[in-house]
Write a protein that holds these residues in place. Sequence first.
Motif, short mmCIF file in Angstrom:
data_model
loop_
_atom_site.label_atom_id
_atom_site.label_comp_id
_atom_site.label_asym_id
_atom_site.label_seq_id
_atom_site.Cartn_x
_atom_site.Cartn_y
_atom_site.Cartn_z
N ILE A 3 -4.22 -10.89 -6.35
CA ILE A 3 -3.88 -11.05 -4.98
C ILE A 3 -4.03 -9.80 -4.34
O ILE A 3 -4.47 -9.48 -3.34
CB ILE A 3 -2.75 -11.85 -4.63
CG1 ILE A 3 -2.67 -13.31 -5.13
CG2 ILE A 3 -2.00 -11.72 -3.43
CD1 ILE A 3 -1.49 -14.09 -5.03
N VAL A 4 -3.31 -8.95 -4.95
CA VAL A 4 -3.05 -7.56 -4.34
C VAL A 4 -4.47 -6.81 -4.32
O VAL A 4 -4.54 -6.08 -3.17
CB VAL A 4 -2.15 -6.54 -5.21
CG1 VAL A 4 -2.85 -6.01 -6.56
CG2 VAL A 4 -1.61 -5.47 -4.49
N ASP A 5 -5.61 -7.12 -5.04
CA ASP A 5 -6.74 -6.52 -5.17
C ASP A 5 -7.53 -6.98 -3.61
O ASP A 5 -8.47 -6.35 -3.28
CB ASP A 5 -7.68 -6.98 -6.16
CG ASP A 5 -7.33 -6.09 -7.37
OD1 ASP A 5 -6.87 -5.12 -7.09
OD2 ASP A 5 -7.71 -6.40 -8.46
N THR A 6 -7.02 -8.16 -3.02
CA THR A 6 -7.83 -8.60 -1.75
C THR A 6 -7.09 -8.24 -0.47
O THR A 6 -7.45 -8.56 0.45
CB THR A 6 -7.76 -10.35 -1.88
OG1 THR A 6 -6.51 -10.78 -1.73
CG2 THR A 6 -8.24 -10.74 -3.27
N SER B 15 8.30 -2.53 -1.09
CA SER B 15 6.90 -2.89 -1.15
C SER B 15 6.55 -4.44 -1.57
O SER B 15 5.69 -5.03 -0.63
CB SER B 15 6.13 -1.92 -2.21
OG SER B 15 6.37 -0.74 -1.66
N ILE B 16 7.51 -5.01 -2.49
CA ILE B 16 6.90 -6.19 -2.85
C ILE B 16 7.53 -7.15 -1.61
O ILE B 16 7.03 -8.10 -1.45
CB ILE B 16 8.16 -6.69 -3.97
CG1 ILE B 16 7.39 -5.82 -5.27
CG2 ILE B 16 8.02 -8.00 -4.32
CD1 ILE B 16 8.46 -5.89 -6.58
N ASP B 17 8.90 -6.80 -1.08
CA ASP B 17 9.33 -7.62 0.10
C ASP B 17 8.47 -7.66 1.24
O ASP B 17 7.95 -8.58 1.93
CB ASP B 17 10.77 -7.10 0.53
CG ASP B 17 11.90 -7.25 -0.54
OD1 ASP B 17 11.50 -8.24 -1.39
OD2 ASP B 17 12.79 -6.64 -0.66
N LEU B 18 7.69 -6.40 1.53
CA LEU B 18 6.97 -6.50 2.62
C LEU B 18 5.64 -7.26 2.62
O LEU B 18 5.30 -8.08 3.46
CB LEU B 18 6.43 -5.09 3.06
CG LEU B 18 5.50 -4.73 3.90
CD1 LEU B 18 6.15 -5.25 5.32
CD2 LEU B 18 5.26 -3.17 4.11
N ILE B 19 5.06 -7.20 1.34
CA ILE B 19 3.85 -7.95 1.02
C ILE B 19 4.17 -9.55 1.01
O ILE B 19 3.39 -10.20 1.66
CB ILE B 19 3.27 -7.58 -0.27
CG1 ILE B 19 2.84 -6.13 -0.18
CG2 ILE B 19 2.12 -8.51 -0.73
CD1 ILE B 19 1.52 -5.75 0.45
N GLN B 20 5.25 -9.71 0.45
CA GLN B 20 5.60 -11.31 0.35
C GLN B 20 6.02 -11.70 1.78
O GLN B 20 5.30 -12.74 2.02
CB GLN B 20 6.83 -11.38 -0.55
CG GLN B 20 6.48 -11.30 -1.99
CD GLN B 20 7.66 -11.32 -2.83
OE1 GLN B 20 8.79 -11.14 -2.37
NE2 GLN B 20 7.78 -12.05 -4.20
N ASP C 38 1.75 0.59 6.69
CA ASP C 38 2.91 0.34 5.84
C ASP C 38 2.40 -0.81 4.83
O ASP C 38 2.66 -0.76 3.56
CB ASP C 38 4.02 -0.21 6.60
CG ASP C 38 4.99 1.02 7.25
OD1 ASP C 38 4.45 2.26 6.88
OD2 ASP C 38 5.59 0.58 8.31
N VAL C 39 1.85 -1.87 5.22
CA VAL C 39 1.23 -2.76 4.45
C VAL C 39 0.28 -2.23 3.40
O VAL C 39 0.30 -2.72 2.19
CB VAL C 39 0.58 -4.06 5.25
CG1 VAL C 39 0.13 -5.15 4.26
CG2 VAL C 39 1.75 -4.66 5.90
N GLU C 40 -0.74 -1.67 4.02
CA GLU C 40 -1.82 -1.02 3.11
C GLU C 40 -1.02 0.01 1.88
O GLU C 40 -1.53 -0.16 0.79
CB GLU C 40 -2.67 -0.05 3.77
CG GLU C 40 -3.90 0.37 3.15
CD GLU C 40 -4.74 1.38 3.94
OE1 GLU C 40 -5.85 1.57 3.62
OE2 GLU C 40 -4.33 1.49 5.40
#
Length: 559
Positions: A214-217, A197-202, A224-226
């Motif tokens: 950041i994660v709140d926005t 999850s961390i890798d995907l968001i980054q 998958d990202v959601e």
Amino acid sequence: MKKIRAFLISLLIISALVADAQSVRTYITHTDSIDLRKEWFLLDPELDRVQGVSVERAYKLLEGKPSRTVIVAVMDSGVDIDHEDLKDVIWVNEDEIPGNGVDDDENGYVDDVHGWNFIGNVHADTYELTREYARLRAKYDTDEPRKIRRKEKAEYEYWLMVKDRFQRYKAKSENDYKTCQQQLDSYKAFHKNLKRSIDLIQETYGLEEITPAIVDTIKSTNKDVELAAYFIKVIYQNTTPGISLDEVLDEFEYVIEHNGEVCDHYRTAVEVGYNPDFDPRTLVGDNYEDLEERHYGNNDVKGPDPSHGTSVAGVIAAKRNNGLGIDGIADNVRIMPIRVVPNGDERDKDIANGIYYAVDNGAHIINMSFGKSYSPHKEIVDKAVRYAESKGVLIIHSAGNDKDDNDVDESFPTRFYKNGKEASNWLEVGASTQGTDSSDLIASFSNYGKKTVDFFAPGVDIYSTDPGNEYDSADGTSLSSPVTSGVAAILMSYFPNLTAQDIRNILRESTRRLNGVKVRKPDTLEEVRIDQICIAGGIVNAYEAVRLAMRVSGEKRPE
């Protein structure tokens, strides 16, 4: 680390992991200990407000006093004799020429330069219960039922008890292993999903760090990202502000590593400990049926895993004031490694021979941080203990970690001979804690016994040497025993005229007694006086022991 512990608790709830609370505590206890010196057990209750054994205070009484070198035999799993904090205190057999393949001193052991290994290359062995089950199964659990003769009745009743206990213990061990493995798999899956999850968001947003703001926005049509963003958001919502995701990942890696070690323990119990068909004795090379055989094994005093013995040796004798690692308790001592303990239960033949070797090669004290519930050849161990007694060698033994009353459930080897008489050179030691709360002064796991356990000594969060020039903390009466051995070594070193019996009596009589203080009995949690669960009614104390030794020796005692 406290933030991480709070996080883990929340995380376990979120994940609905099947986790045993006591197991979780065990895995992370040494990363979140109370704020004390790592060597708290050396400290003084009055000066430092922690229930140590007053070692540093004792040495002030001994300033300027000459001492002799005392040899402490560590009968254990092996010792890392090359450890930076131990290599200068390892016993050397000066009569043996290293590596020449000759028994130079003619003691029956070739190249025993630093000690002896009575179990050869054996790493793991069965439990004594399993060996008794296998022995009696061949006689009584046969396809053809037979009549039990009168003279066999007692043994047959014993067989039925052994069979029942073996089957129950084996089933429990199998269940523990299954549960542990499920828990470990859950930890690994959670760590994997969090990292993904961390890798995907980054990668999606080009971020170096993901903060709660950041994660709140994050809003995305990519499911998958959601989901990854939601996963991370839930983590932040259920832990203390300020914790980073890298800290979370690091802590889970730690938990996975230590949980894996526990699972390995359960796996070994299932595959080896409770396996009646497992027999590694061929690796030793002895005639196991010959209980009088003395000369077998090899000179590899480290063995395949010297972790336990190395920790024990460090508590007693790690080089003091050398700027490395820790300070052991005794300052003029040599450690004689004798390997008799596998991963499993030690055998009576090896215990007896370990004692003989220690005595015949000059040991003054024998530390035995091991124990078991059965001793089928107790008579040969008794004979060796009597030999040590006759030669003035003190034996110090750990009481055990099953929160049992040793007055009721025997832990072998024991101070009591088969004829009921008691060895005068024996001390049995339970485990105590830092004692920040008097009711929790006795370790929750420690065995005890008003008639069988002499006193208690520090055995929780004990920082000591670990193989490969490492250091680590551990719990157990296995550490309480060497704490006592270290104090005994101080007395033998600075008061050479005192006998083993003198030392035993002094350590008993000089324990720090907690008059009127109630402690919790480990098995029932009932609050009792400490003298109701041990002979001396206290905790070993080096300062008071030195003061009493001075008086017994006729020396002027400093005020």
